[in-house]
Design a protein around this motif. Sequence first.
Motif, PDB file in Angstrom:
ATOM      1  N   ILE A   1       0.826  -1.199   0.000  1.00  0.00           N
ATOM      2  CA  ILE A   1       0.000   0.000   0.000  1.00  0.00           C
ATOM      3  C   ILE A   1       0.862   1.251   0.000  1.00  0.00           C
ATOM      4  CG2 ILE A   1      -0.168   0.197   2.517  1.00  0.00           C
ATOM      5  CD1 ILE A   1      -3.102   1.032   2.111  1.00  0.00           C
ATOM      6  N   LEU A   2       2.135   1.094   0.347  1.00  0.00           N
ATOM      7  CA  LEU A   2       3.048   2.235   0.387  1.00  0.00           C
ATOM      8  C   LEU A   2       3.445   2.704  -1.002  1.00  0.00           C
ATOM      9  CD1 LEU A   2       4.795   4.084   2.204  1.00  0.00           C
ATOM     10  CD2 LEU A   2       6.577   2.338   2.085  1.00  0.00           C
ATOM     11  N   THR A   3       3.750   1.761  -1.877  1.00  0.00           N
ATOM     12  CA  THR A   3       4.244   2.116  -3.212  1.00  0.00           C
ATOM     13  C   THR A   3       3.437   1.504  -4.349  1.00  0.00           C
ATOM     14  OG1 THR A   3       5.771   0.234  -3.194  1.00  0.00           O
ATOM     15  CG2 THR A   3       6.602   2.338  -2.360  1.00  0.00           C
TER      16      THR A   3
ATOM     17  N   PRO B   1       5.343  13.939  -3.067  1.00  0.00           N
ATOM     18  CA  PRO B   1       4.268  14.557  -2.290  1.00  0.00           C
ATOM     19  C   PRO B   1       3.360  15.429  -3.152  1.00  0.00           C
ATOM     20  CG  PRO B   1       6.356  14.725  -1.126  1.00  0.00           C
ATOM     21  CD  PRO B   1       6.670  14.197  -2.491  1.00  0.00           C
ATOM     22  N   SER B   2       2.075  15.174  -3.076  1.00  0.00           N
ATOM     23  CA  SER B   2       1.103  15.930  -3.868  1.00  0.00           C
ATOM     24  C   SER B   2      -0.290  15.632  -3.344  1.00  0.00           C
ATOM     25  CB  SER B   2       1.181  15.542  -5.339  1.00  0.00           C
ATOM     26  OG  SER B   2       0.793  14.189  -5.518  1.00  0.00           O
ATOM     27  N   LEU B   3      -1.252  16.416  -3.801  1.00  0.00           N
ATOM     28  CA  LEU B   3      -2.641  16.159  -3.432  1.00  0.00           C
ATOM     29  C   LEU B   3      -3.093  14.813  -3.969  1.00  0.00           C
ATOM     30  CD1 LEU B   3      -5.313  17.069  -2.209  1.00  0.00           C
ATOM     31  CD2 LEU B   3      -5.816  18.267  -4.362  1.00  0.00           C
ATOM     32  N   ALA B   4      -2.665  14.475  -5.177  1.00  0.00           N
ATOM     33  CA  ALA B   4      -3.037  13.189  -5.751  1.00  0.00           C
ATOM     34  C   ALA B   4      -2.492  12.033  -4.926  1.00  0.00           C
ATOM     35  CB  ALA B   4      -2.530  13.094  -7.191  1.00  0.00           C
ATOM     36  N   ALA B   5      -1.245  12.160  -4.454  1.00  0.00           N
ATOM     37  CA  ALA B   5      -0.659  11.108  -3.622  1.00  0.00           C
ATOM     38  C   ALA B   5      -1.425  10.963  -2.315  1.00  0.00           C
ATOM     39  CB  ALA B   5       0.809  11.429  -3.346  1.00  0.00           C
ATOM     40  N   ALA B   6      -1.838  12.098  -1.749  1.00  0.00           N
ATOM     41  CA  ALA B   6      -2.606  12.064  -0.501  1.00  0.00           C
ATOM     42  C   ALA B   6      -3.952  11.380  -0.701  1.00  0.00           C
ATOM     43  CB  ALA B   6      -2.806  13.486   0.016  1.00  0.00           C
ATOM     44  N   LEU B   7      -4.658  11.770  -1.762  1.00  0.00           N
ATOM     45  CA  LEU B   7      -5.983  11.203  -2.006  1.00  0.00           C
ATOM     46  C   LEU B   7      -5.905   9.728  -2.368  1.00  0.00           C
ATOM     47  CD1 LEU B   7      -7.625  14.128  -4.006  1.00  0.00           C
ATOM     48  CD2 LEU B   7      -8.092  13.446  -1.642  1.00  0.00           C
ATOM     49  N   ASP B   8      -4.928   9.366  -3.172  1.00  0.00           N
ATOM     50  CA  ASP B   8      -4.790   7.956  -3.571  1.00  0.00           C
ATOM     51  C   ASP B   8      -4.551   7.079  -2.357  1.00  0.00           C
ATOM     52  OD1 ASP B   8      -5.166   8.612  -6.191  1.00  0.00           O
ATOM     53  OD2 ASP B   8      -3.038   8.545  -6.747  1.00  0.00           O
ATOM     54  N   TYR B   9      -3.674   7.522  -1.463  1.00  0.00           N
ATOM     55  CA  TYR B   9      -3.400   6.701  -0.281  1.00  0.00           C
ATOM     56  C   TYR B   9      -4.612   6.659   0.649  1.00  0.00           C
ATOM     57  CZ  TYR B   9      -1.089   4.457   3.566  1.00  0.00           C
ATOM     58  OH  TYR B   9      -0.756   3.547   4.550  1.00  0.00           O
TER      59      TYR B   9
END
Length: 362
Positions: free
Chosen positions: A60-62, A71-79
């Motif tokens: 789930i990390l990568t 780091p980005s909004l997309a990375a935050a939302l995806d996780y």
Amino acid sequence: MTSAPDAPSSRPPQLPSSAPGWGWPVFLLLAVAGLFYVKWFPYYHRAFTAEATHSIGKSILTGGAASAPVPSLAAALDYALAYGKAIWQAMVLGLLLGSGVQALLPGQWVARVLGRRGFGSVAAGGLLAVPGMMCTCCAAPVVAGLRARNASTGGAIAFWLGNSVLNPATLVFMGFVLGWQWSALRLALGLLMVFGLGWLANRMVTPDEARAADDRLALFARQQAEGGNALVRWARLFLRMAVRLVPEYIVLVLLLGAARAWLFPHIGPDVTSSLGWIVAFAVAGMLFVIPTAGEVPIIQAMLALGMGVGPAGALLMTLPPVSVPSFAMLARSFRPRVLVLVGTVVVLFGIVAGLATVALGF
């Protein structure tokens, strides 16, 4: 040798039961049915998948990538979406059980079983955690409910950490995916962490804190006894816990999802089993948040990319038990120094685990 007059009592105060007579069976039915649906039945089938494929899914990390996204909004939302999909049912169950502990169980039960300041409450908390199998954040509402009913610091911490560290399903997954030596190391160090840290936390309780906890429980019992429908009280407590805990939880998960690349900036052969890398991954694992058993595919993916076994061993002991969101959710249930102790000891166990994997030739 006699105890000082103001020493904390090992016997919780005797309080009148204000819970309805049907409270016990309803709570027990909820716990058994909820855990069967959310945890026991799915994990039973997942164990066969782990045995057959030697995998329980992607990290789930990568995901399938070699590194975490920038780091980005997309990375935050995806996780957050991936994490939420994995844990939302367990979180709802945790909130129901955490509020049910306060509304449905007799006023003196938690205090009697988990409220003593000796090792007995720690042992009870650790053993009660084993069938829960919850991640650190999903167990947090139950811990908050137990603390509100005067569970001792050590007993509540043993329950909190034991849910993830002593999870029997995770140990089975780990054996099939990573090898049984990893399960053995996790179990050996996990027992020391859960019961040792619980015992140490109980030793830190001051007489004034013990008396204050007893006074809060007596006040709570009187408020319950003064009236009100138990179902209404349960619903009110559930909503209160959800409104207080869930928003901050979501925000912190989003932030950690965006910060994955900062916490784990590099994964590959250059990440050796040196002490520096072991310490760095122990701290990062303590801060990060994962779903139940999420450490298994994370470690598998990292080892496949050539990372040293030392940092992987550190993550073995630090990813599951605590995280920034679970600390925030329990900030009102424990003194700050207790939470600092928990985080520090978890990191130390991660360092020991990392060094052990190297010494034992994993």
